[in-house]
Design a protein around this motif. Sequence first.
Motif, PDB file in Angstrom:
ATOM      1  N   ASP A  83       0.914  -1.156  -0.043  1.00  0.00           N
ATOM      2  CA  ASP A  83      -0.131   0.084  -0.011  1.00  0.00           C
ATOM      3  C   ASP A  83       1.054   1.175   0.139  1.00  0.00           C
ATOM      4  O   ASP A  83       1.032   1.853   1.073  1.00  0.00           O
TER       5      ASP A  83
ATOM      6  N   GLN B 223      -5.749  -4.436   8.490  1.00  0.00           N
ATOM      7  CA  GLN B 223      -7.214  -4.564   7.767  1.00  0.00           C
ATOM      8  C   GLN B 223      -7.112  -4.211   6.529  1.00  0.00           C
ATOM      9  O   GLN B 223      -6.230  -3.318   6.212  1.00  0.00           O
ATOM     10  N   HIS B 224      -8.128  -4.553   5.596  1.00  0.00           N
ATOM     11  CA  HIS B 224      -7.933  -4.352   4.272  1.00  0.00           C
ATOM     12  C   HIS B 224      -8.182  -2.776   3.958  1.00  0.00           C
ATOM     13  O   HIS B 224      -7.742  -1.988   3.247  1.00  0.00           O
ATOM     14  N   HIS B 225      -9.509  -2.272   4.730  1.00  0.00           N
ATOM     15  CA  HIS B 225      -9.898  -0.568   4.182  1.00  0.00           C
ATOM     16  C   HIS B 225      -8.866  -0.054   4.893  1.00  0.00           C
ATOM     17  O   HIS B 225      -8.207  -0.307   5.832  1.00  0.00           O
ATOM     18  N   PHE B 226      -8.899   1.407   4.403  1.00  0.00           N
ATOM     19  CA  PHE B 226      -7.878   2.357   5.015  1.00  0.00           C
ATOM     20  C   PHE B 226      -8.261   2.505   6.696  1.00  0.00           C
ATOM     21  O   PHE B 226      -9.476   2.751   6.929  1.00  0.00           O
TER      22      PHE B 226
END
Length: 282
Positions: free
Chosen positions: A29, A100-103
């Motif tokens: 990311d 966690q995948h979301h920001f």
Amino acid sequence: MGYSLWNDRLVLDEKVIIDSQDRGYQFGDGVYEVIKVYDGEVFTLNEHLDRFYVSAEKIKLAIPYRKDMLMQLLRDLVQKNKLATGHIYLQITRGTSPRQHHFPEKCTPVLIANVKENPRPLANFENGVKATVLEDIRWLRCDIKTLNLLGPVLAKQEAYEKGCYEAILHRDGVVTEGASSNVHAILDGVLYTHPANNMILNGITRNVMLTCAKEMGLLVKEQAFTLEQLKTMTEVIITSTTSEITPVIEIDDYVVGTGKPGEWTRKLQKQFNTKIPVAIYK
């Protein structure tokens, strides 16, 4: 022992600490740039940082430093390491947070940069290189210079195993770019290159070369070409920060043109040298 840029500080390389929960490590990311340095002078720094900020914006990552501040920090990094000819590697990640995948709601970006002495690959410029053709299995946002590089890594490895310098990628028979370069081809005084859309990374060296071509009177057509058309081209070139303008003389089982770097390629290399802000390369 050298120095790295860690956020807004120059520190010894061994002092840089990356947390195991960093989203760049866990998700890729983040975004990055590789910037060429010639005899201590940073080349096309403004253009690279423009792309760096645009890539970060495309993944909704806010860089917490002004562009002029970052430019000065990178120049200081080069000077501190007494770098002659080589490159800067610069990256920023979204930062550290529980996985966690979301920001995450709160996350401080982590920026690092380091330098590497890396002489110009003059033998490749002079003699040309071999390439192999592979299917382009990457995602559909190649315009973002993301840390997610598994697709290019796999392509580079296969090229390496075949004794090739680069992999020329294609989607359904249409040439996109190289695993770590842009691909161009010349036929009858026309230079063809894939349009700068989401299928390729709009290379900084690509743009410098296109400027050189126009200055020389070489017609440029930013349009995609197929693998079949590639075989008819008399000159094939790859461009990147570290490869500059490198001729491709052999692709898998066939020879490009005469099997030697072509006349237009030589002219482009010479014109490119005039853009380098150091007299010894002109």
